[in-house]
Scaffold this active site. Structure first.
Site, mmCIF file in Angstrom:
data_model
loop_
_atom_site.group_PDB
_atom_site.id
_atom_site.type_symbol
_atom_site.label_atom_id
_atom_site.label_comp_id
_atom_site.label_asym_id
_atom_site.label_seq_id
_atom_site.Cartn_x
_atom_site.Cartn_y
_atom_site.Cartn_z
ATOM 1 N N GLY A 139 0.839 -1.199 0.000
ATOM 2 C CA GLY A 139 0.000 0.000 0.000
ATOM 3 C C GLY A 139 0.874 1.248 0.000
ATOM 4 O O GLY A 139 0.553 2.257 -0.630
ATOM 5 N N THR A 140 1.987 1.164 0.708
ATOM 6 C CA THR A 140 2.927 2.287 0.757
ATOM 7 C C THR A 140 3.392 2.648 -0.653
ATOM 8 O O THR A 140 3.389 3.823 -1.049
ATOM 9 C CB THR A 140 4.146 1.905 1.634
ATOM 10 O OG1 THR A 140 3.680 1.689 2.968
ATOM 11 C CG2 THR A 140 5.220 2.968 1.609
ATOM 12 N N THR A 190 9.229 -8.556 -12.498
ATOM 13 C CA THR A 190 8.390 -9.773 -12.497
ATOM 14 C C THR A 190 7.411 -9.702 -11.339
ATOM 15 O O THR A 190 7.781 -9.390 -10.209
ATOM 16 C CB THR A 190 9.288 -11.027 -12.390
ATOM 17 O OG1 THR A 190 10.176 -11.009 -13.509
ATOM 18 C CG2 THR A 190 8.461 -12.297 -12.406
ATOM 19 N N HIS A 221 -2.820 -7.205 2.940
ATOM 20 C CA HIS A 221 -2.685 -7.811 4.266
ATOM 21 C C HIS A 221 -3.649 -7.260 5.311
ATOM 22 O O HIS A 221 -3.609 -7.681 6.463
ATOM 23 C CB HIS A 221 -1.226 -7.747 4.747
ATOM 24 C CG HIS A 221 -0.715 -6.386 5.131
ATOM 25 N ND1 HIS A 221 -0.388 -6.063 6.425
ATOM 26 C CD2 HIS A 221 -0.458 -5.285 4.398
ATOM 27 C CE1 HIS A 221 0.069 -4.814 6.466
ATOM 28 N NE2 HIS A 221 0.040 -4.324 5.245
ATOM 29 N N GLN A 226 -7.629 0.883 4.568
ATOM 30 C CA GLN A 226 -8.415 0.418 5.719
ATOM 31 C C GLN A 226 -9.904 0.355 5.401
ATOM 32 O O GLN A 226 -10.709 -0.044 6.257
ATOM 33 C CB GLN A 226 -8.172 1.323 6.934
ATOM 34 C CG GLN A 226 -6.745 1.303 7.446
ATOM 35 C CD GLN A 226 -6.376 0.000 8.168
ATOM 36 O OE1 GLN A 226 -7.219 -0.842 8.455
ATOM 37 N NE2 GLN A 226 -5.090 -0.158 8.464
ATOM 38 N N CYS A 233 7.886 6.205 17.023
ATOM 39 C CA CYS A 233 9.095 6.338 17.832
ATOM 40 C C CYS A 233 10.076 7.253 17.112
ATOM 41 O O CYS A 233 10.536 6.941 16.026
ATOM 42 C CB CYS A 233 9.713 4.968 18.029
ATOM 43 S SG CYS A 233 10.181 4.701 19.720
ATOM 44 N N ASN A 256 -6.609 4.625 9.888
ATOM 45 C CA ASN A 256 -6.107 3.361 10.429
ATOM 46 C C ASN A 256 -6.089 3.319 11.948
ATOM 47 O O ASN A 256 -6.120 2.248 12.542
ATOM 48 C CB ASN A 256 -4.699 3.073 9.879
ATOM 49 C CG ASN A 256 -3.802 4.280 9.891
ATOM 50 O OD1 ASN A 256 -4.125 5.319 9.300
ATOM 51 N ND2 ASN A 256 -2.668 4.177 10.555
HETATM 52 C C1 LIG Z 1 -4.327 3.736 5.812
HETATM 53 C C2 LIG Z 1 -3.112 2.970 5.373
HETATM 54 N N1 LIG Z 1 -2.491 3.333 4.244
HETATM 55 C C3 LIG Z 1 -1.415 2.688 3.802
HETATM 56 C C4 LIG Z 1 -0.884 1.627 4.500
HETATM 57 C C5 LIG Z 1 0.368 0.986 3.987
HETATM 58 O O1 LIG Z 1 0.150 -0.312 3.501
HETATM 59 P P1 LIG Z 1 1.368 -1.354 3.453
HETATM 60 O O2 LIG Z 1 1.536 -1.868 4.848
HETATM 61 O O3 LIG Z 1 0.887 -2.415 2.506
HETATM 62 O O4 LIG Z 1 2.539 -0.629 2.964
HETATM 63 C C6 LIG Z 1 -1.494 1.205 5.686
HETATM 64 C C7 LIG Z 1 -0.933 0.094 6.473
HETATM 65 O O5 LIG Z 1 -0.797 0.179 7.683
HETATM 66 C C8 LIG Z 1 -2.647 1.902 6.132
HETATM 67 O O6 LIG Z 1 -3.261 1.558 7.262
#
Ligand SMILES: Cc1ncc(COP(=O)(O)O)c(C=O)c1O
Length: 367
Positions: free
Chosen positions: A72-73, A236, A200, A178, A324, A150
């Site tokens: 997601g990042t 890939t 995930h 989320q 942190c 989140n």
């Molecule tokens: C709102 C939100 N965006 C993006 C992410 C990032 O996803 P990933 O863990 O697959 O990089 C998360 C994961 O904690 C999330 O909660």
């Protein structure tokens, strides 16, 4: 050893057995490189296409509008960096309660000269629509607002935001990491230009995400190489991960209302129990407008970090959403942006539920 009670499903979720099977198959019987021009490649391409189709069904879009990424990042980075690509001046409107993968990318763009406007949120964590409208009186290259927070589970008014953007022809991105599998999503009807998801959080594998793009040509690749994912994410494909994502999406599409009901029942029962057993607890966020699985509770006067550690020793996994910084924990920037005092932010803990949780686990809280 204490049995583990995992109440941290917004951090990650345990893969379902069917997901593990799909991953195993893609590494075994369905093994192959989707780019290869022989039977094994064709087989791998079919697995890839099937997974894309399942995710498209869950998102209410066409399969060719999906670009698989490594997380997601990465999906958030791809959309935000694309908005700035090739532009001398760039203006992006967002909020201070976004995930770090959005905020840190915006920081990097700001350092390169982009103008970043963060619209404040109210005490429930909802974006101020009037302030957004005002910010959009000037041209913008992108509006990026998460669908669901989140930490608190608060749902943003994405329909209204999408409408404001559409009327001004400003592209709208929503981080739906989320929201996926907790709310019905119709990407095409929303209408969003870009949407981020990750496997995930819905009992799929870690390390696989996706971008929905209404027009994928509007994305600019961060990597260069082969023509995978329409050359927007060369390399890939992570076929096992994508196959697992597809399976998780297929299962969730088939039972979303039942999942919502079950998770909300667990979460509500949990909150009732905690509020009955512990004096002076309040719910952070927007109890009337949050996703089914999230409870963010403030234990006024208590040290949240110590409580999380004590629960961990007893086998209960939950989280205090603090970052942190150089060894010293900072209170949650999300809760601070909602106006909580530093003390209340430190006293707050997130409990998030998933398909493997049971009523029995909630009842054990009595002890
Ligand atoms: C709102 C939100 N965006 C993006 C992410 C990032 O996803 P990933 O863990 O697959 O990089 C998360 C994961 O904690 C999330 O909660």
């Amino acid at each position: 050893m204490e049995p583990e009670i995992f109440f941290d499903n917004n951090a990650t979720t345990r893969p379902l057995p069917e997901v593990c099977q799909a991953v195993t198959d893609a590494m075994g019987a369905a093994f192959g490189n989707p780019s290869s021009d022989h039977a094994a490649g064709h087989r791998a391409r079919r697995t890839l296409a099937q997974a894309r189709g399942y995710l498209a069904d869950l998102l209410g879009c066409r399969p060719e509008q999906l670009i698989f990424t490594g997380s997601g990042t990465e999906a958030n980075n791809l959309v935000l960096l694309s908005a700035a690509a090739g532009r001398r001046a760039c203006r992006i409107v967002s909020t201070p309660v976004e995930h770090s993968s959005v905020l840190k990318t915006l920081d990097a763009l700001r350092q390169k000269g982009a103008e970043i406007v963060l619209i404040p949120v109210d005490a429930a964590g909802r974006l101020d629509l009037d302030a957004l409208e005002q910010a959009l009186s000037q041209p913008a290259d992108l509006v990026s607002v998460q669908w669901v927070n989140n930490e608190t589970g608060t749902v943003q008014p994405v329909l209204e935001i999408a409408d404001l953007c559409r009327r001004r022809q400003i592209p709208f991105h929503t981080d739906a990491a989320q929201a996926l599998g907790k709310l019905p999503i119709h990407a095409e009807q929303l209408p969003a230009d870009f949407l981020t998801v990750t496997a995930h959080k819905i009992h799929g594998p870690q390390g696989v995400g996706a971008v929905y793009a209404r027009n994928p040509e509007r994305l600019a690749p961060m990597l260069f190489g082969g023509s995978q994912e329409a050359a927007l994410r060369p390399g890939t494909e992570n076929l096992p991960g994508i196959a697992g994502f597809g399976k998780a999406a297929q299962l969730r599409a088939a039972n979303l209302p039942a999942v919502q009901t079950a998770l909300a029942a667990l979460r509500d029962r949990f909150e009732q129990q905690v509020c009955r057993l512990v004096p002076d607890v309040t719910v952070n966020g927007d109890p009337g407008n949050r996703v089914c699985n999230t409870a963010n509770l403030c234990f006024h006067g208590l040290d949240g970090q110590a409580l999380v550690a004590r629960l961990d020793l007893q086998g209960v996994r939950c989280s205090q959403t603090s970052a942190c910084t150089s060894g010293r924990p900072e209170p949650s920037y999300v809760l601070r942006a909602m106006g909580l005092s530093e003390e209340d932010a430190y006293a707050s803990i997130r409990f998030s539920f998933g398909l493997f949780n049971t009523q029995d686990e909630i009842e054990t809280l009595r002890n």
